[in-house]
Write an enzyme that holds these catalytic residues in place. Structure first.
Site, short mmCIF file in Angstrom:
data_model
loop_
_atom_site.label_atom_id
_atom_site.label_comp_id
_atom_site.label_asym_id
_atom_site.label_seq_id
_atom_site.Cartn_x
_atom_site.Cartn_y
_atom_site.Cartn_z
N HIS A 95 0.85 -1.20 0.00
CA HIS A 95 0.00 0.00 0.00
C HIS A 95 0.87 1.24 0.00
O HIS A 95 0.64 2.18 -0.76
CB HIS A 95 -0.92 0.00 1.23
N HIS A 96 1.89 1.27 0.88
CA HIS A 96 2.88 2.34 0.82
C HIS A 96 4.14 1.90 1.55
O HIS A 96 4.14 0.91 2.29
CB HIS A 96 2.35 3.66 1.41
N GLN A 170 9.73 0.69 6.28
CA GLN A 170 8.39 0.29 6.69
C GLN A 170 7.54 0.05 5.45
O GLN A 170 7.48 0.89 4.55
CB GLN A 170 7.73 1.38 7.53
N HIS A 172 3.58 -1.10 4.35
CA HIS A 172 2.20 -1.36 4.76
C HIS A 172 1.59 -2.37 3.80
O HIS A 172 1.42 -2.09 2.61
CB HIS A 172 1.40 -0.05 4.74
N HIS A 241 -0.39 12.33 0.39
CA HIS A 241 -0.89 10.99 0.70
C HIS A 241 -2.23 11.07 1.43
O HIS A 241 -2.36 11.77 2.44
CB HIS A 241 0.10 10.22 1.57
N HIS A 243 -5.92 8.19 1.82
CA HIS A 243 -6.49 6.93 1.37
C HIS A 243 -7.59 7.22 0.35
O HIS A 243 -7.50 8.21 -0.37
CB HIS A 243 -6.98 6.12 2.57
N MET A 317 -6.03 9.28 5.90
CA MET A 317 -4.83 10.01 6.26
C MET A 317 -4.81 11.32 5.49
O MET A 317 -5.42 11.45 4.43
CB MET A 317 -3.56 9.21 5.94
#
Length: 365
Positions: A95-96, A170, A172, A241, A243, A317
């Protein structure tokens, strides 16, 4: 978007990996990236550069909406400058992705849950960076964004003469259906770097909000922070960014002129559902002490429920990443700028310190 599957190998190592047992949140997979080797290229303009593959170690996520982190320790004997980012990911899998610069990682594990959605479960979680340690976001990727090359002479400083001693990746994983058969993933980013000193040091300022979006309504989530350090920032790229409810995100430099009026200069504006890469800023005019940086996200809900700001795909977000460089000295101590968001914080609040706010229609923000 094609995935990168081969790396040209040459002698030498940039980063050291701490090999500790894999977190039980992921199925075992061979940790084939335990030793990374670098690809060296010589360019007459930039000197010697190299590419380092910072990838997930063949993980198999088994938790929906999992945020998974993995660290690397930067060689502490040398100062390096990251000058480019080449993503190895597709939105069908990730997703990111975020790249953090840390003084210490959140744990000593090779991989760990670094999200917030599993705190009520028995699964252990930790932040990307350790509490009270240096923490900053260096790079972000989503929605099949392409590679990013920094301007000539600009670099993110890491290693010996930098508070960034570790890098933490990181990813997601919003959906896990593709991993039910035991498939693994090596999403990540190839980092272009050099040992040649850069006079122009790069920084990333993340602006965002908390808050909520009412059912079946259009809402503005807004934030603003003042630059209160005696530094001159040269913005060169931005990224937005949200959603699925995001319609447009934009950022501004707000400066008070000699007559006491605030002048709003657009830094960037973007539909957040297009590739979430770093784009050239609308204006490269410097940002100086006393200026404010203001961000608005316009979100439109077609849901029959309140949507809160949060980490999962069912949440929302509001983020605006501003990349900049400074000509001399270090980058901002301020790395983040967040507000409470709607329904508590708006630019129009009497205590926001903002006035002369331009009339901005959502469709033209």
């Amino acid at each position: 978007m094609p995935r990168i599957s081969e790396v040209t190998v040459s002698v030498g190592f940039l980063l050291l990996i701490s090999l500790i047992s894999v977190d039980g949140l992921v199925k075992g997979g061979n940790y084939q990236n335990s030793v990374y080797q670098r690809n060296l290229d010589t360019n007459s303009a930039t000197g010697t550069t190299a590419s380092f593959p910072f990838l997930m170690p063949n993980v198999s996520p088994q938790t929906l909406d999992l945020y998974l982190c993995t660290p690397i320790k930067v060689d502490p004997t040398t100062t390096y400058y990251i000058v480019g980012f080449n993503p190895n990911a597709t939105m069908n899998t990730a997703h990111h992705m975020l790249l953090y610069g840390c003084g210490e990682p959140g744990t000593t594990k090779t991989t760990w849950n670094c999200g917030e959605m599993n705190r009520a479960s028995k699964e252990e979680s930790a932040s990307p960076c350790a509490p009270h340690a240096h923490s900053q976001i260096i790079y972000a990727w989503a929605r099949d964004a392409q590679r990013l090359n920094l301007p000539e002479g600009v670099g993110f400083k890491v290693g010996k003469n930098s508070p960034t001693k570790y890098l933490v990746l990181q990813v997601h994983y919003a959906h896990i259906d593709k991993f039910k058969d035991g498939s693994t993933d090596d999403s990540g980013v190839f980092l272009d770097y050099t040992e040649e000193p850069r006079k122009k040091l790069a920084g990333t300022l993340l602006l965002g909000t908390d808050g909520m979006i009412p059912a079946m309504k259009t809402e503005h989530l807004e934030t603003a922070c003042e630059v209160n350090e005696p530094k001159v920032l040269h913005p060169f790229a931005y990224r937005v960014h949200t959603h699925g409810l995001g319609k447009v995100v934009s950022g501004y430099r707000v400066r008070t002129n000699s007559e006491g009026e605030q002048e709003w200069l657009q830094l960037g504006k973007r539909d957040p559902l297009t590739p979430q890469m770093f784009y050239n800023v609308t204006s490269r005019a410097p940002i100086v002490e006393g200026d404010k940086i203001a961000v608005r996200c316009t979100l439109e809900s077609t849901r029959h429920r309140i949507t809160k700001i949060g980490p999962t795909n069912e949440d929302e977000m509001c983020n605006f990443y501003l990349m900049y460089y400074v000509d001399n000295g270090e980058t901002l101590d301020m790395k983040f700028c967040f507000s409470q968001g709607a329904p508590y914080y708006y630019w129009s609040n009497p205590d926001s310190g903002l006035h002369n706010i331009p009339h901005i229609e959502a469709s033209t923000l």
